[in-house]
Design an enzyme around this catalytic site. Sequence first.
Site, PDB file in Angstrom:
ATOM      1  N   ARG A 260       0.893  -1.022  -0.037  1.00  0.00           N
ATOM      2  CA  ARG A 260       0.044   0.631  -0.403  1.00  0.00           C
ATOM      3  C   ARG A 260       1.054   1.171   0.102  1.00  0.00           C
ATOM      4  O   ARG A 260       0.671   2.212  -0.703  1.00  0.00           O
ATOM      5  CB  ARG A 260      -1.126   0.114   0.936  1.00  0.00           C
ATOM      6  CG  ARG A 260      -2.330   1.459   1.461  1.00  0.00           C
ATOM      7  CD  ARG A 260      -3.353   1.671   1.629  1.00  0.00           C
ATOM      8  NE  ARG A 260      -3.470   0.483   3.111  1.00  0.00           N
ATOM      9  CZ  ARG A 260      -3.027   0.538   4.778  1.00  0.00           C
ATOM     10  NH1 ARG A 260      -1.875   2.233   4.159  1.00  0.00           N
ATOM     11  NH2 ARG A 260      -3.064   0.085   5.282  1.00  0.00           N
TER      12      ARG A 260
ATOM     13  N   TYR B 285     -15.351  18.393 -15.536  1.00  0.00           N
ATOM     14  CA  TYR B 285     -16.281  16.780 -15.437  1.00  0.00           C
ATOM     15  C   TYR B 285     -17.424  16.273 -14.295  1.00  0.00           C
ATOM     16  O   TYR B 285     -16.384  15.656 -13.733  1.00  0.00           O
ATOM     17  CB  TYR B 285     -14.665  15.667 -15.241  1.00  0.00           C
ATOM     18  CG  TYR B 285     -15.567  14.431 -15.055  1.00  0.00           C
ATOM     19  CD1 TYR B 285     -16.109  13.599 -16.603  1.00  0.00           C
ATOM     20  CD2 TYR B 285     -14.780  13.174 -13.707  1.00  0.00           C
ATOM     21  CE1 TYR B 285     -15.758  12.132 -15.930  1.00  0.00           C
ATOM     22  CE2 TYR B 285     -15.395  11.866 -13.368  1.00  0.00           C
ATOM     23  CZ  TYR B 285     -15.986  11.660 -15.108  1.00  0.00           C
ATOM     24  OH  TYR B 285     -16.326  10.665 -15.017  1.00  0.00           O
TER      25      TYR B 285
ATOM     26  N   ASP C  74      -7.043  19.516 -15.020  1.00  0.00           N
ATOM     27  CA  ASP C  74      -7.098  18.003 -15.092  1.00  0.00           C
ATOM     28  C   ASP C  74      -6.997  17.722 -16.338  1.00  0.00           C
ATOM     29  O   ASP C  74      -7.320  18.154 -17.750  1.00  0.00           O
ATOM     30  CB  ASP C  74      -9.002  18.001 -14.611  1.00  0.00           C
ATOM     31  CG  ASP C  74      -8.567  16.673 -16.025  1.00  0.00           C
ATOM     32  OD1 ASP C  74      -8.311  16.044 -16.643  1.00  0.00           O
ATOM     33  OD2 ASP C  74     -10.453  16.386 -14.971  1.00  0.00           O
TER      34      ASP C  74
ATOM     35  N   LYS D  71      -8.222   6.332 -19.393  1.00  0.00           N
ATOM     36  CA  LYS D  71      -8.313   7.359 -21.070  1.00  0.00           C
ATOM     37  C   LYS D  71      -7.084   6.702 -21.849  1.00  0.00           C
ATOM     38  O   LYS D  71      -6.856   5.452 -21.678  1.00  0.00           O
ATOM     39  CB  LYS D  71      -8.826   8.852 -20.621  1.00  0.00           C
ATOM     40  CG  LYS D  71     -10.009   9.027 -19.314  1.00  0.00           C
ATOM     41  CD  LYS D  71     -10.966   8.215 -20.199  1.00  0.00           C
ATOM     42  CE  LYS D  71     -12.589   8.095 -18.968  1.00  0.00           C
ATOM     43  NZ  LYS D  71     -12.360   9.330 -18.561  1.00  0.00           N
TER      44      LYS D  71
HETATM   45  C1  LIG Z   1     -12.633  10.355 -17.081  1.00  0.00           C
HETATM   46  C2  LIG Z   1     -12.394  11.343 -16.622  1.00  0.00           C
HETATM   47  C3  LIG Z   1     -12.162  11.740 -14.755  1.00  0.00           C
HETATM   48  C4  LIG Z   1     -12.648  10.478 -13.479  1.00  0.00           C
HETATM   49  O1  LIG Z   1     -11.574   9.419 -14.349  1.00  0.00           O
HETATM   50  P1  LIG Z   1     -12.285   8.240 -13.430  1.00  0.00           P
HETATM   51  O2  LIG Z   1     -10.842   6.616 -14.273  1.00  0.00           O
HETATM   52  O3  LIG Z   1     -13.689   7.415 -14.623  1.00  0.00           O
HETATM   53  O4  LIG Z   1     -12.474   7.812 -12.313  1.00  0.00           O
HETATM   54  C5  LIG Z   1     -12.396  12.737 -14.526  1.00  0.00           C
HETATM   55  N1  LIG Z   1     -11.559  13.648 -15.166  1.00  0.00           N
HETATM   56  C6  LIG Z   1     -11.905  13.642 -16.992  1.00  0.00           C
HETATM   57  C7  LIG Z   1     -11.383  14.983 -17.783  1.00  0.00           C
HETATM   58  C8  LIG Z   1     -12.730  12.315 -17.230  1.00  0.00           C
HETATM   59  O5  LIG Z   1     -12.608  12.257 -18.797  1.00  0.00           O
END
Ligand SMILES: *Cc1c(COP(=O)(O)O)cnc(C)c1O
Length: 372
Positions: A47, A99, A170, A195
């Site tokens: 962890r 988001y 982000d 992503k």
């Molecule tokens: C998908 C996404 C998130 C969240 O991520 P997860 O891996 O689904 O928890 C945050 N910000 C953006 C821009 C995203 O596309």
Amino acid sequence: MKTETIAIHAGNHVDEATRAVIQPIIMSTTFERGEDGGFPAGYIYSRSANPNRHALEHLLAKLEGGVEAASFSSGNAAGMSVFQSLEPGTHIIAPDDMYHGLRNQLKNLFAGILTFDFIDVNDTDVLQQHIKPETGLIWIETPSNPLLKITDIKKVVAIAKAKGIKVLCDNTFATPICQRPLDLGVDIVMHSATKYFGGHSDLMGGALITGETNDWWTKIRQVQEMGGAIPSPMDCYYLVRSIKTLPYRVKGHVQNAQLLAEYLEQYPNVEQVMYPGLSSHPQHEIAKDQMLAFGGMLSFIIKGDENDTHNIINKLKLFIKATSLGGVESLIEHRATVEGPDTKTPRNLLRVSVGLEHIDDLIADMEQALTL
Ligand SMILES: *Cc1c(COP(=O)(O)O)cnc(C)c1O
């Protein structure tokens, strides 16, 4: 070194014990003490740290031009760790089209602990008006989801720095291949590694990358270790593996997205295409200034209603109707449905994650679906 080289080498080394060219996956949760009671390799319990996570975090830090990275079990876990690292009562300024998963997290899990305003962070006057003495963080997301709005990163950083406020970006839509927020003065970069980093729609992950180690970062590290929302060694391995091709995958996504955006823009039944690489995009100049490439995401609004958008989606054969983005396969979705009843997203908008299929096949599929 250049990004393509970093992507291949920064997360991997030849294994000393076996001479394996690819770093092995260490599934062990615990590590043996030396005779002196210490931990000779520096690992104690997974962890806290694990060799595969260590490799991934080193790679992520190098890719974004940061000093350290912390990886998480999802993008939302990365975001949550940021919110948990802030002093109770801290005020956060976030974009009105943040988001939705993180906007909902703030509203549902942090109401009463943190305070927040969702505003148009790109409007300097509005931003200045919302800054309070207890404002500790300005959260930005650019290009935004799903409207592909661009936030002028340097402008926001200048306003924040003048008041001693931290800025987090982000960078999920852009990836470090298209945009490097730390170079523009941002304090921490956040990613959903689910992503483009994963890139194959088969793992979940998240990351934070910092430009400097400071008290805030120490707190984030504590949340990561004590909270335990960490990725498994297996997922770390898959991320390191996938990121090796990230620069080339993203180049392909960008090339296809630009061509699909140009095709859609001239199509009679399309009202508007949102893609920062189009000269018609209202913030194309800012995008050109702060981005290295315009990304693989686009949205478009059709001349028609919600029903027409569903008909188009159902006629498409290559574009898969599913949420998420950044995989090699093209995805399309009716974003307002996903975001729920309080969304401001137009009901005739479709969001596309442009994949790596041949562009001629993608355009041909779009053509037959759009033709009424
Ligand atoms: C998908 C996404 C998130 C969240 O991520 P997860 O891996 O689904 O928890 C945050 N910000 C953006 C821009 C995203 O596309």
